[in-house]
Design a protein around this motif. Structure first.
Motif, PDB file in Angstrom:
ATOM      1  N   GLU A 287       0.843  -1.191   0.000  1.00 24.13           N
ATOM      2  CA  GLU A 287       0.000   0.000   0.000  1.00 24.13           C
ATOM      3  C   GLU A 287       0.876   1.239   0.000  1.00 24.13           C
ATOM      4  O   GLU A 287       1.845   1.327   0.747  1.00 24.13           O
ATOM      5  CB  GLU A 287      -0.900   0.009   1.234  1.00 24.13           C
TER       6      GLU A 287
ATOM      7  N   VAL B 172       1.103   5.062   0.941  1.00 22.25           N
ATOM      8  CA  VAL B 172       0.501   6.137   1.725  1.00 22.25           C
ATOM      9  C   VAL B 172       0.980   7.439   1.093  1.00 22.25           C
ATOM     10  O   VAL B 172       2.185   7.705   1.054  1.00 22.25           O
ATOM     11  CB  VAL B 172       0.911   6.052   3.217  1.00 22.25           C
TER      12      VAL B 172
ATOM     13  N   SER C  79      -2.562  -0.756  -3.852  1.00 22.68           N
ATOM     14  CA  SER C  79      -3.533   0.074  -3.140  1.00 22.68           C
ATOM     15  C   SER C  79      -2.888   1.380  -2.693  1.00 22.68           C
ATOM     16  O   SER C  79      -1.672   1.470  -2.539  1.00 22.68           O
ATOM     17  CB  SER C  79      -4.103  -0.693  -1.944  1.00 22.68           C
TER      18      SER C  79
ATOM     19  N   SER D 232      -3.440   4.723   0.056  1.00 22.34           N
ATOM     20  CA  SER D 232      -4.146   5.292   1.197  1.00 22.34           C
ATOM     21  C   SER D 232      -4.143   6.812   1.085  1.00 22.34           C
ATOM     22  O   SER D 232      -3.085   7.429   0.928  1.00 22.34           O
ATOM     23  CB  SER D 232      -3.460   4.867   2.506  1.00 22.34           C
TER      24      SER D 232
ATOM     25  N   THR E 143     -10.534  -6.067   4.288  1.00 21.04           N
ATOM     26  CA  THR E 143      -9.461  -5.498   3.476  1.00 21.04           C
ATOM     27  C   THR E 143      -8.712  -6.592   2.741  1.00 21.04           C
ATOM     28  O   THR E 143      -8.343  -6.434   1.576  1.00 21.04           O
ATOM     29  CB  THR E 143      -8.502  -4.673   4.360  1.00 21.04           C
TER      30      THR E 143
END
Length: 198
Positions: free
Chosen positions: A11, A13, A89, A91, A163
């Motif tokens: 992920e 960020v 992904s 965030s 998730t």
């Protein structure tokens, strides 16, 4: 370069710069189109958004500057560049950035625009399905909701499980192509309900 489909991407960020770059209604919309429908050009994004190709080209460059999108290698020409959203992904909530007023404001714009777009898609699907009810019963879709009573720890555990389901599905099917393959939106909402106001 595209990452192998069998290796999940970590992920990302978003930092303050990337959040500020994305915090524009048209950029959120373009970013989401690239996420949902794959590579696009400034011209195709202009058709999908109703904007000029000059405007979409400008916003594509702003997104690319912060590595939110990238040019598709080996596709297109000097006049017609193809853009894609990198795998993995993302965030939109960065705890460090959320400590500043500008960080909170950027995150608010992004989340509001993104969720509003996804809600509009859901409502359009519901409206179209009601117009042709035979499609509603034949569709491979689920619109379901429930209210549960859990502790914060149970909610965190459930959030992790949900998730994982989304992440596994994304890793497995994101790049699938072929006859009968169409984009589906997979969405999970889990949040504590605010108190009812009188």
């Amino acid at each position: 370069m595209t990452e192998p489909a069998d290796i999940p991407s970590p992920e990302r960020v978003l930092d303050a710069g990337a959040l500020r770059a994305l915090a524009h209604p048209l950029r959120v919309r373009m970013y989401d189109i690239l996420s949902q429908f794959g590579p696009q050009t400034a011209s195709s994004l202009a058709q999908l958004t109703g904007e000029s190709s000059g405007a979409t080209s400008y916003h594509l460059r702003a997104l690319a500057k912060h590595d939110l999108i990238r040019e598709v290698a080996g596709r297109g020409s000097a006049r017609e560049r193809w853009w894609e959203r990198p795998r993995g992904s993302v965030s939109f909530t960065n705890p460090a950035v959320m400590k500043t007023p500008s960080g909170r404001a950027a995150t608010q714009v992004i989340m509001s625009e993104f969720l509003n777009r996804r809600h509009q898609q859901l409502m359009r699907y519901v409206g179209d399905s009601i117009k042709t009810p035979e499609d509603l019963y034949d569709a491979a879709a689920v619109i379901s909701s429930t209210t549960i009573r859990v502790t914060e720890e149970q909610a965190r555990e459930l959030a992790e499980q949900l998730t994982k389901v989304l992440s596994d599905a994304s890793d497995r099917f994101r790049d699938q192509e072929g006859e009968g393959v169409v984009p589906f939106s997979l969405r999970v909402d889990l949040f504590p309900l605010p108190p009812e106001s009188n």
